[in-house]
Design an enzyme around this catalytic site. Structure first.
Site, PDB file in Angstrom:
ATOM      1  N   LEU A 104      -7.147  42.301  40.625  1.00  0.00           N
ATOM      2  CA  LEU A 104      -6.501  41.946  39.365  1.00  0.00           C
ATOM      3  C   LEU A 104      -5.660  43.155  38.987  1.00  0.00           C
ATOM      4  O   LEU A 104      -6.158  44.292  39.043  1.00  0.00           O
ATOM      5  CB  LEU A 104      -7.529  41.676  38.262  1.00  0.00           C
ATOM      6  CG  LEU A 104      -8.138  40.279  38.177  1.00  0.00           C
ATOM      7  CD1 LEU A 104      -9.211  40.254  37.087  1.00  0.00           C
ATOM      8  CD2 LEU A 104      -7.077  39.225  37.872  1.00  0.00           C
ATOM      9  N   ASP A 105      -4.399  42.944  38.607  1.00  0.00           N
ATOM     10  CA  ASP A 105      -3.566  44.104  38.297  1.00  0.00           C
ATOM     11  C   ASP A 105      -4.039  44.788  37.023  1.00  0.00           C
ATOM     12  O   ASP A 105      -4.856  44.256  36.268  1.00  0.00           O
ATOM     13  CB  ASP A 105      -2.084  43.714  38.221  1.00  0.00           C
ATOM     14  CG  ASP A 105      -1.770  42.809  37.042  1.00  0.00           C
ATOM     15  OD1 ASP A 105      -1.912  43.252  35.897  1.00  0.00           O
ATOM     16  OD2 ASP A 105      -1.369  41.653  37.275  1.00  0.00           O
ATOM     17  N   ARG A 106      -3.504  45.957  36.788  1.00  0.00           N
ATOM     18  CA  ARG A 106      -4.003  46.827  35.716  1.00  0.00           C
ATOM     19  C   ARG A 106      -3.984  46.160  34.341  1.00  0.00           C
ATOM     20  O   ARG A 106      -4.922  46.309  33.554  1.00  0.00           O
ATOM     21  CB  ARG A 106      -3.161  48.112  35.677  1.00  0.00           C
ATOM     22  CG  ARG A 106      -3.648  49.146  34.683  1.00  0.00           C
ATOM     23  CD  ARG A 106      -2.799  50.402  34.768  1.00  0.00           C
ATOM     24  NE  ARG A 106      -3.250  51.429  33.853  1.00  0.00           N
ATOM     25  CZ  ARG A 106      -2.675  52.626  33.735  1.00  0.00           C
ATOM     26  NH1 ARG A 106      -1.628  52.925  34.489  1.00  0.00           N
ATOM     27  NH2 ARG A 106      -3.145  53.515  32.884  1.00  0.00           N
ATOM     28  N   GLU A 107      -2.936  45.415  34.031  1.00  0.00           N
ATOM     29  CA  GLU A 107      -2.807  44.824  32.709  1.00  0.00           C
ATOM     30  C   GLU A 107      -3.415  43.428  32.615  1.00  0.00           C
ATOM     31  O   GLU A 107      -3.336  42.802  31.561  1.00  0.00           O
ATOM     32  CB  GLU A 107      -1.329  44.789  32.313  1.00  0.00           C
ATOM     33  CG  GLU A 107      -0.725  46.178  32.131  1.00  0.00           C
ATOM     34  CD  GLU A 107      -1.559  47.079  31.228  1.00  0.00           C
ATOM     35  OE1 GLU A 107      -1.973  46.603  30.142  1.00  0.00           O
ATOM     36  OE2 GLU A 107      -1.838  48.230  31.600  1.00  0.00           O
ATOM     37  N   SER A 108      -3.995  42.945  33.691  1.00  0.00           N
ATOM     38  CA  SER A 108      -4.689  41.657  33.648  1.00  0.00           C
ATOM     39  C   SER A 108      -6.182  41.879  33.442  1.00  0.00           C
ATOM     40  O   SER A 108      -6.699  42.969  33.662  1.00  0.00           O
ATOM     41  CB  SER A 108      -4.446  40.878  34.951  1.00  0.00           C
ATOM     42  OG  SER A 108      -3.071  40.563  35.086  1.00  0.00           O
TER      43      SER A 108
END
Length: 264
Positions: A104-108
């Site tokens: 999951l990317d950093r902002e998700s």
């Protein structure tokens, strides 16, 4: 555990990255059953005696499967040279080194599976598996019918079209739109990039389910063990014939009621 290449085994056990493990082997720093290992050698860490720089690698721990509610601001890795917050800080189990299953990317935010079982992780994330993943996405502006159809039918990314997806519009207003998206593949930042290609801005993205495993009411930053049924269902969904975590399933507790707040 079946025989696996040493560099893969050492990487999965958290000794070093795959590339660094290859360097250790090539440098003569790894021994298996008293013999200096060669690149390409295989081993079974439940049976073979492995030494790295003279230190014996502990026997493989029992398989562990965890559901984490990853908060925004954390990156999906165990270590970061830039000092950013990692999911490793949120899940600590004595004597066990876990690694993320997928990303999951950093902002998700939302559901992230973690395990120490490489076979399980590879089966769940393999491109041929197509385990559905459910996301709740908040957009800055409404999604039109045309944009929804294009999203569902697939959009060219990196020279190839994305797999068909499912989109359900939960609510829509002039300044905000909430949709639920089901993906059957897992490309890097896929939803964000697909929305960008359609001229849509994502302001929040949360993964709510991976296969039959749901995030539910698990608080952000907390984790729980997967139940034996959840592990079985995921393994069956991969189509794998391997009996992954047979001992865990046979002797499994009921960890779905055992929540752990990582911030205590």
């Amino acid at each position: 555990m079946a025989l696996v290449r040493l560099q893969k085994l050492l990487s999965e056990r958290g000794v070093a990255s795959r590339r660094k493990a290859e360097e250790l082997i090539e440098g003569g720093h790894v021994k298996v059953n008293g013999h200096v290992a060669q690149l390409g050698d295989k081993a079974d860490d439940r049976k073979d005696i492995i030494h790295v720089r003279g230190k014996r690698l502990a026997a493989a721990a029992a398989p562990v499967y965890v559901a984490l509610h990853k908060p925004r601001g954390f990156i999906t890795t165990m270590k970061d040279e830039q000092g950013r917050k990692c999911v490793e800080e949120l899940v600590r189990i004595d004597g066990t080194t876990l690694f993320p299953v997928g990303r999951l990317d950093r902002e998700s935010e939302g559901l992230l599976l973690m395990t120490n079982d490489g076979d399980f992780a590879n089966a769940v994330t393999h491109p041929s598996t197509h385990i559905p993943k459910l996301y709740r996405v908040t957009l800055r502006t409404p999604m039109t019918d045309e944009q929804r159809v294009r999203f569902e039918e697939g959009i060219p990314l990196d020279g190839r079209r994305t797999a068909p997806a499912e989109v359900h519009i939960v609510s829509s207003a002039p300044d905000r739109c909430v949709i639920e998206v089901t993906l059957y593949e897992g490309r890097n930042r896929q939803i964000r990039r697909m929305c960008e290609a359609l001229g849509l801005e994502v302001i929040r993205l949360r993964r709510n389910a991976v296969g039959s495993v749901r995030l539910g009411m698990l608080p952000a930053g907390s984790w729980r063990y997967l139940t034996p049924k959840e592990v079985r269902d995921l393994v069956m969904a991969t189509g794998s014939q391997k009996k992954i975590a047979a001992a865990y399933i046979k002797n499994g507790r009921e960890p779905d009621r055992d929540y752990h707040n990582a911030r205590r």
